[in-house]
Scaffold this motif. Structure first.
Motif, short mmCIF file in Angstrom:
data_model
loop_
_atom_site.label_atom_id
_atom_site.label_comp_id
_atom_site.label_asym_id
_atom_site.label_seq_id
_atom_site.Cartn_x
_atom_site.Cartn_y
_atom_site.Cartn_z
N PRO A 126 17.57 1.64 1.60
CA PRO A 126 18.97 2.06 1.83
C PRO A 126 19.45 1.75 3.25
N ALA A 127 18.59 1.96 4.24
CA ALA A 127 18.99 1.70 5.63
C ALA A 127 19.24 0.21 5.86
N ALA A 128 18.41 -0.64 5.26
CA ALA A 128 18.61 -2.09 5.39
C ALA A 128 19.87 -2.53 4.66
N LEU A 129 20.17 -1.91 3.54
CA LEU A 129 21.37 -2.26 2.78
C LEU A 129 22.65 -2.04 3.59
N VAL A 130 22.66 -1.01 4.41
CA VAL A 130 23.85 -0.71 5.21
C VAL A 130 23.67 -1.13 6.68
N ASN A 131 22.67 -1.95 6.95
CA ASN A 131 22.43 -2.51 8.28
C ASN A 131 22.23 -1.46 9.36
N LEU A 132 21.46 -0.43 9.02
CA LEU A 132 21.14 0.62 9.98
C LEU A 132 19.63 0.85 10.09
N LEU A 133 18.84 -0.14 9.72
CA LEU A 133 17.40 0.05 9.72
C LEU A 133 16.86 0.33 11.13
N ASN A 134 17.44 -0.30 12.14
CA ASN A 134 16.97 -0.03 13.50
C ASN A 134 17.12 1.44 13.86
N TRP A 135 18.25 2.06 13.47
CA TRP A 135 18.46 3.48 13.78
C TRP A 135 17.57 4.36 12.90
N SER A 136 17.27 3.92 11.69
CA SER A 136 16.32 4.64 10.84
C SER A 136 14.93 4.63 11.47
N ARG A 145 12.30 3.28 21.28
CA ARG A 145 13.74 3.57 21.25
C ARG A 145 14.52 2.47 21.96
N ALA A 146 14.00 2.04 23.09
CA ALA A 146 14.66 0.96 23.83
C ALA A 146 14.59 -0.35 23.05
N TYR A 147 13.50 -0.56 22.34
CA TYR A 147 13.30 -1.82 21.60
C TYR A 147 14.25 -1.91 20.40
N PHE A 148 14.44 -0.83 19.67
CA PHE A 148 15.20 -0.87 18.43
C PHE A 148 16.69 -0.57 18.58
N GLY A 149 17.15 -0.08 19.70
CA GLY A 149 18.53 0.37 19.82
C GLY A 149 19.52 -0.74 20.10
N LEU A 150 20.66 -0.71 19.44
CA LEU A 150 21.74 -1.65 19.74
C LEU A 150 22.20 -1.46 21.18
N ASP A 151 22.35 -0.21 21.61
CA ASP A 151 22.81 0.05 22.96
C ASP A 151 21.90 -0.56 24.02
N SER A 152 20.61 -0.51 23.79
CA SER A 152 19.64 -1.01 24.76
C SER A 152 19.36 -2.51 24.60
N ASP A 205 0.83 -1.20 0.00
CA ASP A 205 0.00 0.00 0.00
C ASP A 205 0.87 1.25 0.00
N GLY A 206 0.25 2.42 -0.05
CA GLY A 206 0.97 3.68 -0.17
C GLY A 206 1.96 3.94 0.95
N ASP A 207 1.53 3.69 2.21
CA ASP A 207 2.43 3.90 3.35
C ASP A 207 3.64 2.96 3.26
N GLN A 208 3.38 1.72 2.88
CA GLN A 208 4.49 0.77 2.78
C GLN A 208 5.45 1.16 1.66
N LEU A 209 4.90 1.63 0.54
CA LEU A 209 5.77 2.08 -0.56
C LEU A 209 6.62 3.26 -0.13
N ARG A 210 6.02 4.21 0.57
CA ARG A 210 6.78 5.37 1.05
C ARG A 210 7.88 4.94 2.01
N SER A 211 7.58 3.98 2.87
CA SER A 211 8.59 3.54 3.83
C SER A 211 9.78 2.88 3.15
N LEU A 212 9.56 2.27 2.00
CA LEU A 212 10.66 1.60 1.30
C LEU A 212 11.73 2.60 0.83
N ARG A 213 11.34 3.84 0.59
CA ARG A 213 12.32 4.85 0.15
C ARG A 213 13.45 5.01 1.16
N SER A 214 13.14 4.93 2.42
CA SER A 214 14.19 5.04 3.44
C SER A 214 14.64 3.67 3.96
#
Length: 179
Positions: free
Chosen positions: A73-83, A160-167, A61-70
């Motif tokens: 690239p974030a998944a490609l460089v393994n930073l999706l959690n920080w995104s 933030r606590a759920y997605f962070g490497l530090d946490s 759907d539209g929201d999912q398509l928009r989310s793919l734009r960011s």
């Protein structure tokens, strides 16, 4: 489930590193990274390619398509959690359909750990002259600091606590300590 997954990963990765150190007298950081990327990268790229093909076919759907734009690239460089953190993504309370790459946040945490932790292990074993005391002390301190970060961050943002490497690091380090 994720805590167990991270703990098992920490155990397995640390076991591999310590076994290599015992067998070879050292740890090849470049070799370690090469083996991890060769094992994980093909499946990650294939999955992302399939997600993009499905996007081109109009599956999302539209929201999912928009989310793919960011997210791509974030998944490609393994930073999706920080995104996800930067965008304020909620894992459990989402009001829109989740990103087709939603599961890559945990793989991003793993890959970040795989990049940093071998350096810590090799450095601690070097400083400790092969004895594990320095490494154990660093892991115990890391577990405490990460648990505190999780508690502190969750007070203002559970996501933030759920997605962070530090946490989430304490979960990986508990497995590492068990190894």
């Amino acid at each position: 489930g994720m805590a167990l997954f991270f703990t098992l990963s920490g155990f397995l990765i640390t076991s591999l590193l310590l076994r290599e150190r015992a067998r070879d007298g050292g740890i090849s950081i470049r070799g370690f990274w090469s083996r991890r990327f060769r094992r994980l990268l093909p499946a990650a790229l294939a999955t992302q390619g399939l997600v993009l093909a499905m996007a081109a076919a109009g599956v999302w759907d539209g929201d999912q398509l928009r989310s793919l734009r960011s997210d791509v690239p974030a998944a490609l460089v393994n930073l999706l959690n920080w995104s996800f953190i930067a965008r304020g993504t909620s894992y459990v309370g989402a009001t829109t359909a989740p990103s087709p790459l939603n599961h890559f946040w945990s793989l991003s945490i793993e890959e970040q750990f795989y990049v940093l932790f071998p350096l810590v292990v090799a450095g601690a074993l070097l400083v400790g002259r092969g004895r594990r005391r320095v490494l154990v002390a660093l892991m115990v301190a890391g577990i405490g600091a990460s648990a505190w970060a999780s508690w502190h961050l969750a007070a203002s943002s559970v996501d933030r606590a759920y997605f962070g490497l530090d946490s989430r690091l304490s979960e990986l380090l508990v497995g590492a300590l068990a190894a």
